[in-house]
Design an enzyme around this catalytic site. Structure first.
Site, PDB file in Angstrom:
ATOM      1  N   ASP A  25      -0.541  -7.438   0.682  1.00  0.00           N
ATOM      2  CA  ASP A  25       0.058  -6.142   1.027  1.00  0.00           C
ATOM      3  C   ASP A  25       1.577  -6.288   1.011  1.00  0.00           C
ATOM      4  O   ASP A  25       2.224  -6.286   2.047  1.00  0.00           O
ATOM      5  CB  ASP A  25      -0.419  -5.652   2.388  1.00  0.00           C
ATOM      6  CG  ASP A  25      -0.086  -4.172   2.610  1.00  0.00           C
ATOM      7  OD1 ASP A  25       0.438  -3.546   1.671  1.00  0.00           O
ATOM      8  OD2 ASP A  25      -0.352  -3.660   3.717  1.00  0.00           O
ATOM      9  N   SER A  42       4.589   1.468   8.298  1.00  0.00           N
ATOM     10  CA  SER A  42       4.226   0.511   7.249  1.00  0.00           C
ATOM     11  C   SER A  42       5.444   0.052   6.459  1.00  0.00           C
ATOM     12  O   SER A  42       6.293   0.855   6.070  1.00  0.00           O
ATOM     13  CB  SER A  42       3.221   1.133   6.280  1.00  0.00           C
ATOM     14  OG  SER A  42       1.911   1.076   6.791  1.00  0.00           O
ATOM     15  N   SER A  89       2.042  -4.208   7.884  1.00  0.00           N
ATOM     16  CA  SER A  89       0.935  -3.823   7.020  1.00  0.00           C
ATOM     17  C   SER A  89       0.065  -2.771   7.686  1.00  0.00           C
ATOM     18  O   SER A  89      -0.048  -1.646   7.223  1.00  0.00           O
ATOM     19  CB  SER A  89       0.093  -5.050   6.658  1.00  0.00           C
ATOM     20  OG  SER A  89      -1.068  -4.668   5.946  1.00  0.00           O
ATOM     21  N   GLY A  98       3.567   5.576   9.262  1.00  0.00           N
ATOM     22  CA  GLY A  98       4.964   5.694   8.864  1.00  0.00           C
ATOM     23  C   GLY A  98       5.736   4.413   9.106  1.00  0.00           C
ATOM     24  O   GLY A  98       6.788   4.193   8.523  1.00  0.00           O
ATOM     25  N   HIS A 149       0.817  -1.219   0.000  1.00  0.00           N
ATOM     26  CA  HIS A 149       0.000   0.000   0.000  1.00  0.00           C
ATOM     27  C   HIS A 149       0.850   1.267   0.000  1.00  0.00           C
ATOM     28  O   HIS A 149       0.314   2.370  -0.110  1.00  0.00           O
ATOM     29  CB  HIS A 149      -0.965   0.009   1.197  1.00  0.00           C
ATOM     30  CG  HIS A 149      -0.311   0.186   2.531  1.00  0.00           C
ATOM     31  ND1 HIS A 149       0.010  -0.878   3.359  1.00  0.00           N
ATOM     32  CD2 HIS A 149       0.077   1.305   3.206  1.00  0.00           C
ATOM     33  CE1 HIS A 149       0.550  -0.422   4.468  1.00  0.00           C
ATOM     34  NE2 HIS A 149       0.609   0.904   4.403  1.00  0.00           N
TER      35      HIS A 149
END
Length: 383
Positions: free
Chosen positions: A255, A337, A352, A335, A227
Site C-alpha cells: 500500500d 490515508s 494505510s 481522509g 490505494h
C-alpha cells in the site's frame, strides 16, 4: 501557485495535503536507514500530545523520548550480537530499555553488552518469520483481520474479528495456520479498512473524488498510500490546483505510491502539526522499535500519538491482503490515508488503514517508508 506567505505561517494552507514531511538525502533502505540524529528538546505542544494520547506526565514524556532514541540506536547492534539466535526485540516502556529475545543463553552476554535487556525464548525470528510466510500464502476469509510475528510472545499472532470467530471459514483458516508453526489467536473488535475519503471542501490532496493525505516529501515529489490512486492519475492540491501525477502505485499486496511535484508546488522536509504541535522537521528514517511512541499527521483528524504494536503484519483488507505493515495504537479516520507516521524526527511510514476512529479509539497500520523509498529508488528530503 503562490505559497511564500503560507510557508511563513507554518506551512498551514499550502501544505494541507496531509503531512508534508520527509527525510534524508540518501538512498534509504531498511538496511541503509540513517541513525537517529541529534534532536532538539521536544516542544511543549508535542509533549502535550503525548500526555493526552499516552497518558503520560510531561517528565515521563521527555524521559520516554530520550529512552526510545537510545533504543533505536541500540537495536541494530543488539541484533548483530545475537546472530542466528536473534528472536526479535521491543521497547519496554516500563523499564525504558530495548529488550532483545534470543534462543541461546550463550549469546545473552554479548547482547547485554550493547545496552539491551535479554529474554531467552524457544523460537528464533527466522523460524517465526518462516511460519508467517506460510500464512501469507493462504487465502484468508473476511473474519481474519491480520497476522504478525509477536516477538514478546514468541509466536505468530492471528487477529480474528470477534463477531466472526466461530465462522466455519475462519476456523478452517486457523486450523491451517496452526500447521504452519506456533500460532496464538487474538480477537479484534472490527475488520481493517483503508482510510481514503470522498471529496470534502478545504482539505489536502485529491485524485478523482478521493481525498487522501501526503506522507513524506522526497526529492521530486512525495510518498503516500497506494490505494489513493493508480499510476498516471492526476493529483490536485487543497486549492484544486494541479500538483502532479501518481508515478508508481501498488495496492493490494503493498500500500504505497509516489507522486511527482511540479506546477509551482515544491517539497519541504516537514510534517504538519496542525496547530496541535509545531510543524515537525524530518531528519531521517531510522525505524523505531515495537513499543516506541509514534505520532501521525493526517488531513482529517490531524495530529495523534500512540505506540508501535507490531511489525511485518499482514493485513486482510476487503480488497486483498497487504504485507509488511506496521501496526500502531494511533487512531485515524477516512481522509487520513497516506499521511505521515513519525517518531521523534524520524520518518516511519504512510497511513494505510485500520479500525475504529479518533472519538472511541482504534488501531492503524502504516507502510514503512524505507520500503517505499527502496521500491522506487527515491531519496527522502530531510532538514
Amino acid at each position: 501557485m503562490r505559497r511564500i506567505t503560507l510557508l511563513r505561517t507554518g506551512l498551514s494552507a499550502a501544505l494541507l495535503l496531509g503531512t508534508w514531511a520527509t527525510a534524508g538525502a540518501l538512498p534509504a533502505s531498511a538496511a541503509d536507514a540513517p541513525a537517529a540524529s541529534p534532536q532538539a528538546p521536544a516542544s511543549p505542544e508535542l509533549l502535550a500530545a503525548m500526555q493526552r494520547d499516552l497518558g503520560l506526565t510531561r517528565d515521563q514524556a521527555e524521559t520516554r523520548l530520550a529512552a526510545e532514541k537510545t533504543a533505536t540506536a541500540v537495536e541494530p547492534k543488539a541484533r548483530g550480537a545475537a546472530g542466528s539466535a536473534y528472536a526479535g526485540s521491543w521497547f519496554d516502556a516500563e523499564r525504558g530499555r530495548l529488550t532483545v529475545a534470543v534462543t541461546s543463553a550463550a549469546r545473552a552476554e554479548a547482547v547485554r553488552a550493547t545496552g539491551a535487556s535479554v529474554r531467552v525464548v524457544r523460537h528464533s525470528a527466522a523460524q517465526l518469520d518462516a511460519a508467517k510466510k506460510r500464512l501469507d500464502s493462504l487465502s484468508a476469509p473476511d473474519g481474519v483481520g491480520s497476522w504478525h510475528v509477536d516477538a514478546k510472545a514468541n509466536t505468530v499472532v492471528v487477529n480474528v474479528v470477534a463477531a466472526q470467530r466461530d465462522d466455519n471459514d475462519v476456523r478452517a483458516f486457523l486450523a491451517r495456520a496452526r500447521e504452519a508453526g506456533p500460532v496464538t489467536v487474538r480477537q479484534t473488535p472490527a475488520a481493517p479498512r483503508t482510510f481514503a475519503a470522498g471529496t470534502v471542501g478545504g482539505d489536502p490532496y485529491y485524485t478523482g473524488n478521493v481525498r487522501c493525505s501526503i506522507g513524506f516529501s522526497v526529492h521530486g515529489g512525495f510518498v503516500t498510500a497506494g490505494h489513493c490512486g493508480s499510476p498516471g492519475s492526476a493529483v490536485y492540491g487543497w486549492d484544486r490546483s494541479y500538483v502532479g501525477n501518481f508515478q508508481g502505485s501498488s495496492f493490494p499486496d503493498n500500500d504505497y505510491a509516489w507522486v511527482n511535484v511540479g506546477s509551482g508546488w515544491w517539497t519541504v522536509p516537514v510534517v504538519l502539526g496542525w496547530g496541535t504541535v509545531p510543524d515537525q522537521l524530518v531528519r531521517g528514517s531510522a525505524e523505531a522499535p515495537v513499543g516506541a511512541s509514534v505520532c501521525r499527521s493526517g488531513s482529517t483528524t490531524r495530529w495523534h500519538c500512540g505506540t508501535v504494536l507490531a511489525k511485518n503484519e499482514t493485513v486482510n483488507y476487503s480488497q486483498g491482503a497487504v504485507h509488511q505493515m506496521t501496526k500502531t495504537s494511533v487512531c485515524a479516520e477516512p481522509g487520513d490515508s497516506g499521511g505521515s507516521f513519525i517518531s521523534g524526527d524520524q520518518a516511519q511510514g504512510v497511513t494505510s488503514g485500520g479500525w475504529g476512529n479518533c472519538s472511541t479509539g482504534g488501531q492503524t497500520w502504516h507502510q514503512p517508508v524505507n520500503e517505499i523509498l527502496n521500491r522506487y529508488g527515491l531519496r527522502l528530503h530531510t532538514a
